[in-house]
Design a protein around this motif. Structure first.
Motif, PDB file in Angstrom:
ATOM      1  N   PRO A 133       4.049   8.988   6.487  1.00 25.68           N
ATOM      2  CA  PRO A 133       5.591   8.662   6.367  1.00 25.68           C
ATOM      3  C   PRO A 133       5.621   7.747   5.381  1.00 25.68           C
ATOM      4  O   PRO A 133       4.927   6.638   5.212  1.00 25.68           O
ATOM      5  CB  PRO A 133       5.829   8.199   7.760  1.00 25.68           C
ATOM      6  N   VAL A 134       6.883   7.752   4.602  1.00 30.99           N
ATOM      7  CA  VAL A 134       7.328   6.810   3.590  1.00 30.99           C
ATOM      8  C   VAL A 134       8.551   6.323   3.514  1.00 30.99           C
ATOM      9  O   VAL A 134       9.037   5.404   3.015  1.00 30.99           O
ATOM     10  CB  VAL A 134       6.982   7.402   2.105  1.00 30.99           C
ATOM     11  N   LYS A 135       9.474   7.348   4.230  1.00 29.87           N
ATOM     12  CA  LYS A 135      11.025   6.940   4.336  1.00 29.87           C
ATOM     13  C   LYS A 135      11.243   5.650   4.916  1.00 29.87           C
ATOM     14  O   LYS A 135      12.285   5.074   4.558  1.00 29.87           O
ATOM     15  CB  LYS A 135      11.882   8.285   4.823  1.00 29.87           C
ATOM     16  N   HIS A 136      10.641   5.278   6.040  1.00 33.60           N
ATOM     17  CA  HIS A 136      10.887   4.011   6.468  1.00 33.60           C
ATOM     18  C   HIS A 136      10.600   2.746   5.886  1.00 33.60           C
ATOM     19  O   HIS A 136      10.921   1.806   6.021  1.00 33.60           O
ATOM     20  CB  HIS A 136      10.003   3.906   7.765  1.00 33.60           C
ATOM     21  N   LEU A 137       9.995   3.120   4.546  1.00 31.41           N
ATOM     22  CA  LEU A 137       9.878   1.855   3.564  1.00 31.41           C
ATOM     23  C   LEU A 137      10.942   1.574   2.527  1.00 31.41           C
ATOM     24  O   LEU A 137      10.958   0.800   1.765  1.00 31.41           O
ATOM     25  CB  LEU A 137       8.540   2.055   2.715  1.00 31.41           C
ATOM     26  N   VAL A 138      11.794   2.405   2.793  1.00 34.07           N
ATOM     27  CA  VAL A 138      13.320   1.992   2.102  1.00 34.07           C
ATOM     28  C   VAL A 138      13.732   0.748   2.281  1.00 34.07           C
ATOM     29  O   VAL A 138      13.860   0.164   3.471  1.00 34.07           O
ATOM     30  CB  VAL A 138      14.263   3.104   2.339  1.00 34.07           C
ATOM     31  N   GLY A 139      14.179   0.036   1.385  1.00 37.00           N
ATOM     32  CA  GLY A 139      14.720  -1.540   1.479  1.00 37.00           C
ATOM     33  C   GLY A 139      13.626  -2.407   1.276  1.00 37.00           C
ATOM     34  O   GLY A 139      13.753  -3.795   1.615  1.00 37.00           O
ATOM     35  N   ARG A 140      12.276  -1.937   1.328  1.00 37.94           N
ATOM     36  CA  ARG A 140      11.313  -2.919   1.139  1.00 37.94           C
ATOM     37  C   ARG A 140      10.504  -3.069  -0.140  1.00 37.94           C
ATOM     38  O   ARG A 140      10.747  -1.973  -0.803  1.00 37.94           O
ATOM     39  CB  ARG A 140      10.172  -2.618   2.177  1.00 37.94           C
ATOM     40  N   GLN A 141       9.945  -4.103  -0.536  1.00 41.09           N
ATOM     41  CA  GLN A 141       9.352  -4.423  -1.850  1.00 41.09           C
ATOM     42  C   GLN A 141       7.795  -3.788  -1.684  1.00 41.09           C
ATOM     43  O   GLN A 141       7.209  -4.228  -0.529  1.00 41.09           O
ATOM     44  CB  GLN A 141       9.198  -5.644  -2.283  1.00 41.09           C
ATOM     45  N   VAL A 142       7.242  -2.626  -2.193  1.00 43.09           N
ATOM     46  CA  VAL A 142       5.900  -2.149  -1.864  1.00 43.09           C
ATOM     47  C   VAL A 142       5.196  -2.116  -3.154  1.00 43.09           C
ATOM     48  O   VAL A 142       5.479  -1.644  -4.176  1.00 43.09           O
ATOM     49  CB  VAL A 142       6.298  -0.624  -1.336  1.00 43.09           C
ATOM     50  N   LEU A 143       3.877  -2.733  -2.942  1.00 41.54           N
ATOM     51  CA  LEU A 143       2.844  -2.882  -4.117  1.00 41.54           C
ATOM     52  C   LEU A 143       1.584  -2.181  -3.559  1.00 41.54           C
ATOM     53  O   LEU A 143       1.168  -2.645  -2.476  1.00 41.54           O
ATOM     54  CB  LEU A 143       2.827  -4.249  -4.621  1.00 41.54           C
ATOM     55  N   LEU A 144       1.144  -1.368  -4.298  1.00 38.04           N
ATOM     56  CA  LEU A 144      -0.011  -0.833  -3.982  1.00 38.04           C
ATOM     57  C   LEU A 144      -1.084  -1.089  -5.066  1.00 38.04           C
ATOM     58  O   LEU A 144      -0.678  -1.006  -6.378  1.00 38.04           O
ATOM     59  CB  LEU A 144      -0.380   0.709  -3.726  1.00 38.04           C
ATOM     60  N   VAL A 145      -2.463  -1.634  -4.865  1.00 37.62           N
ATOM     61  CA  VAL A 145      -3.623  -2.006  -5.701  1.00 37.62           C
ATOM     62  C   VAL A 145      -4.821  -1.156  -5.462  1.00 37.62           C
ATOM     63  O   VAL A 145      -5.089  -0.970  -3.974  1.00 37.62           O
ATOM     64  CB  VAL A 145      -3.813  -3.309  -5.502  1.00 37.62           C
ATOM     65  N   HIS A 146      -5.390  -0.302  -6.319  1.00 39.45           N
ATOM     66  CA  HIS A 146      -6.476   0.277  -6.210  1.00 39.45           C
ATOM     67  C   HIS A 146      -7.443   0.475  -7.181  1.00 39.45           C
ATOM     68  O   HIS A 146      -6.997   0.705  -8.390  1.00 39.45           O
ATOM     69  CB  HIS A 146      -6.075   1.769  -5.781  1.00 39.45           C
ATOM     70  N   GLY A 147      -8.737   0.085  -6.942  1.00 37.95           N
ATOM     71  CA  GLY A 147      -9.790   0.266  -7.913  1.00 37.95           C
ATOM     72  C   GLY A 147     -10.161   1.773  -8.216  1.00 37.95           C
ATOM     73  O   GLY A 147      -9.882   2.708  -7.449  1.00 37.95           O
ATOM     74  N   THR A 148     -10.213   2.025  -9.623  1.00 39.13           N
ATOM     75  CA  THR A 148     -10.226   3.354  -9.849  1.00 39.13           C
ATOM     76  C   THR A 148     -11.758   4.043  -9.676  1.00 39.13           C
ATOM     77  O   THR A 148     -11.913   5.333  -9.436  1.00 39.13           O
ATOM     78  CB  THR A 148     -10.221   3.632 -11.417  1.00 39.13           C
ATOM     79  N   ASN A 149     -12.759   3.109  -9.179  1.00 42.85           N
ATOM     80  CA  ASN A 149     -14.131   3.639  -8.522  1.00 42.85           C
ATOM     81  C   ASN A 149     -14.213   3.443  -7.286  1.00 42.85           C
ATOM     82  O   ASN A 149     -15.432   3.580  -6.796  1.00 42.85           O
ATOM     83  CB  ASN A 149     -15.202   2.651  -9.501  1.00 42.85           C
ATOM     84  N   ASP A 150     -13.292   3.451  -6.682  1.00 42.07           N
ATOM     85  CA  ASP A 150     -13.366   3.192  -5.100  1.00 42.07           C
ATOM     86  C   ASP A 150     -13.936   4.630  -4.583  1.00 42.07           C
ATOM     87  O   ASP A 150     -13.215   5.595  -4.528  1.00 42.07           O
ATOM     88  CB  ASP A 150     -11.996   2.934  -4.570  1.00 42.07           C
ATOM     89  N   ALA A 151     -15.072   4.271  -3.839  1.00 39.69           N
ATOM     90  CA  ALA A 151     -15.914   5.559  -3.009  1.00 39.69           C
ATOM     91  C   ALA A 151     -15.578   5.522  -1.891  1.00 39.69           C
ATOM     92  O   ALA A 151     -15.888   6.714  -1.144  1.00 39.69           O
ATOM     93  CB  ALA A 151     -17.348   5.180  -3.345  1.00 39.69           C
ATOM     94  N   ARG A 152     -14.851   4.757  -1.174  1.00 34.13           N
ATOM     95  CA  ARG A 152     -14.487   4.909   0.333  1.00 34.13           C
ATOM     96  C   ARG A 152     -13.247   5.393   0.530  1.00 34.13           C
ATOM     97  O   ARG A 152     -12.765   6.084   1.252  1.00 34.13           O
ATOM     98  CB  ARG A 152     -14.613   3.432   0.952  1.00 34.13           C
ATOM     99  N   SER A 153     -12.464   4.879  -0.270  1.00 35.46           N
ATOM    100  CA  SER A 153     -10.759   5.211  -0.228  1.00 35.46           C
ATOM    101  C   SER A 153     -10.189   5.781  -1.653  1.00 35.46           C
ATOM    102  O   SER A 153     -10.380   5.114  -2.648  1.00 35.46           O
ATOM    103  CB  SER A 153      -9.923   3.955   0.143  1.00 35.46           C
ATOM    104  N   ASP A 154     -10.009   7.212  -1.624  1.00 34.58           N
ATOM    105  CA  ASP A 154      -9.540   7.762  -2.627  1.00 34.58           C
ATOM    106  C   ASP A 154      -8.389   7.450  -3.537  1.00 34.58           C
ATOM    107  O   ASP A 154      -7.441   7.477  -2.884  1.00 34.58           O
ATOM    108  CB  ASP A 154      -9.322   9.311  -2.391  1.00 34.58           C
TER     109      ASP A 154
END
Length: 253
Positions: A148-169
């Motif tokens: 789900p993503v709609k509950h995030l409305v009104g929040r500041q949201v930042l995702l950070v991801h390594g391009t070579n992450d072998a555990r989390s795509d």
């Protein structure tokens, strides 16, 4: 004779991490959510919490003058466990506990790996102002119900991801951010080139980015130019922003 499952221990907050010499008044809290496992009812390893302490101290130092306190959340167990979503439930409990202890103050959920998923899932809590999800573990089954993503409305949201992450795509976090930004424009995502799941190669830059985001989202501090540009940019530019070497210096400067 069938054995009865032992009840899970209660979730709890780790000791508050504060900057020595700063005001004792707490004006905002960041909750650090450690990594976990998809399926497990075992008690979490203390090592997972120890891994979060350097970032907790870094954030506390950066936000000390603002009255920031950092807590590492201690889960009941180490597994998400399908529909039980234990880690997300523990994150929501932790926000309730912050409100009980400190009153009506803004909260940032900052999670790594499975904790990154928990931060996103629990981000709809009324006290949560912002969500920082680092290398989030997300289900890759195309037949599974999307996160789900709609509950995030009104929040500041930042995702950070390594391009070579072998555990989390990293492609899965891009797709989630893409869906989230359609309903919440205050969503952005940085890619850490060649870094893995632990984000160790550019840990200084990641810590500086986290501090800038937490202070900006909790206390109204102006974001550094790269973060402001990422939040304002439409997809895909605001979702594939590179985190370059030396970025930490530009944020602290």
């Amino acid at each position: 004779m069938a054995q009865r499952a032992l009840p899970l221990p209660a979730a709890r907050l780790g000791r508050a991490v504060r900057t020595a010499g700063e005001s004792t008044t707490v004006s905002g809290v960041v909750l650090l959510l450690p990594d976990g496992e998809p399926y497990s009812h075992r008690r979490p390893s203390p090592f997972t919490y120890a891994l979060q302490l350097p970032l907790a101290r870094s954030l506390a130092r950066a936000g000390g003058t603002d009255g920031l306190a950092a807590h590492v959340v201690h889960y009941r167990c180490r597994g998400w466990n399908t529909t039980e979503a234990h880690l997300a439930a523990d994150a929501e409990w932790a926000v309730d506990e912050v409100v009980r202890r400190y009153g009506d103050i803004p909260v940032c959920l900052a999670g790594h790996g499975m904790g990154g998923r928990a931060a996103l899932r629990a981000g709809g809590h009324p006290a949560v102002t912002s969500v920082l999800s680092m290398a989030p573990w997300l289900p890759g089954d195309p037949d599974a119900e999307p996160e789900p993503v709609k509950h995030l409305v009104g929040r500041q949201v930042l995702l950070v991801h390594g391009t070579n992450d072998a555990r989390s795509d990293p492609e899965l976090s891009f797709r989630l951010a893409e869906r989230a930004k359609k309903s919440n424009r205050d969503t952005c995502r940085f890619e850490v080139h060649s870094d893995g799941h632990a984000l160790r190669q550019h840990h200084t830059e990641v810590a500086a980015l986290a501090a800038d985001f937490v202070r900006g989202s909790l206390f109204g501090r102006g974001y550094a130019r790269p973060v402001a540009d990422a939040l304002a940019a439409p997809p895909p530019l605001g979702l594939r922003m590179p985190l370059a070497a030396g970025f930490g210096k530009s944020l602290r400067g």
